[in-house]
Design a protein around this motif. Sequence first.
Motif, PDB file in Angstrom:
ATOM      1  N   UNK A 127      14.364   0.153  -1.066  1.00 45.32           N
ATOM      2  CA  UNK A 127      13.791  -0.493  -2.246  1.00 45.32           C
ATOM      3  C   UNK A 127      13.668  -1.976  -1.906  1.00 45.32           C
ATOM      4  N   UNK A 128      13.347  -2.773  -2.864  1.00 45.86           N
ATOM      5  CA  UNK A 128      13.323  -4.220  -2.655  1.00 45.86           C
ATOM      6  C   UNK A 128      14.655  -4.834  -3.058  1.00 45.86           C
ATOM      7  N   UNK A 129      15.706  -4.031  -3.026  1.00 42.94           N
ATOM      8  CA  UNK A 129      17.031  -4.517  -3.387  1.00 42.94           C
ATOM      9  C   UNK A 129      17.881  -4.633  -2.134  1.00 42.94           C
ATOM     10  N   UNK A 182       7.204  -9.313   0.417  1.00 41.53           N
ATOM     11  CA  UNK A 182       6.909 -10.100   1.625  1.00 41.53           C
ATOM     12  C   UNK A 182       8.194 -10.457   2.380  1.00 41.53           C
ATOM     13  N   UNK A 183       9.273 -10.748   1.654  1.00 36.52           N
ATOM     14  CA  UNK A 183      10.551 -11.044   2.307  1.00 36.52           C
ATOM     15  C   UNK A 183      11.156  -9.788   2.927  1.00 36.52           C
ATOM     16  N   UNK A 241      20.420 -15.889   1.270  1.00 34.68           N
ATOM     17  CA  UNK A 241      19.644 -15.745   2.502  1.00 34.68           C
ATOM     18  C   UNK A 241      18.136 -15.635   2.271  1.00 34.68           C
ATOM     19  N   UNK A 242      17.740 -15.146   1.096  1.00 31.90           N
ATOM     20  CA  UNK A 242      16.331 -14.950   0.748  1.00 31.90           C
ATOM     21  C   UNK A 242      16.142 -15.272  -0.729  1.00 31.90           C
ATOM     22  N   UNK A 243      14.934 -15.615  -1.127  1.00 32.51           N
ATOM     23  CA  UNK A 243      14.653 -15.780  -2.555  1.00 32.51           C
ATOM     24  C   UNK A 243      14.902 -14.444  -3.245  1.00 32.51           C
ATOM     25  N   UNK A 245      11.821  -9.771   7.088  1.00 30.85           N
ATOM     26  CA  UNK A 245      13.235 -10.091   7.245  1.00 30.85           C
ATOM     27  C   UNK A 245      13.610 -10.429   8.691  1.00 30.85           C
ATOM     28  N   UNK A 246      13.038  -9.715   9.654  1.00 31.20           N
ATOM     29  CA  UNK A 246      13.367  -9.972  11.063  1.00 31.20           C
ATOM     30  C   UNK A 246      12.920 -11.349  11.520  1.00 31.20           C
TER      31      UNK A 246
END
Length: 162
Positions: free
Chosen positions: A46-48, A134-135, A97-99, A139-140
């Motif tokens: 998921x996006x989680x 997009x994140x 680490x990410x938005x 991620x890599x």
Amino acid sequence: MSASSLLLFRHAIKFHSIRQFHITSRVFQQRYYTKKHEWVQMIDNKNEVRIGISDFAQNALGDVVYCELPSVGTKLNRDETFATLESVKAVADCFMPLDGKISKVNENLKTQADLINKSPYKDGWIVQAIIEEKNKNNMENILMNEEKYKEYLEKNKNAADH
């Protein structure tokens, strides 16, 4: 089938399943790391994501005695503080680490902050967050994979701010 045959059959099934090796998506999911020693792991495609601090970070911090957690629903940008950890040695901020938007906090840390030391990747995770597609797909390029993180630790092991 007699009772004893059924019992032997059930035992054989249990024994057989123990000997099999199963790879699930949850076991095989890769963690990504920041230079500030936070880790991120996708949750079931998921996006989680689940976020915590690395084993290196918890070891450097010492025995964690208190964890200040954010509120669910809080939106944070990359590199903003999402939690504060107090240990017997120091106080440390954890950086996003990410938005993302906080979707869940590890409530167990409110009474068992030492879970961060005992199990930083399993029981000692800190928050979960929803991130943008997009994140997730990038991620890599944004973070370090496990191999790059180990190289980073080795390269910077003598650095003062490490």
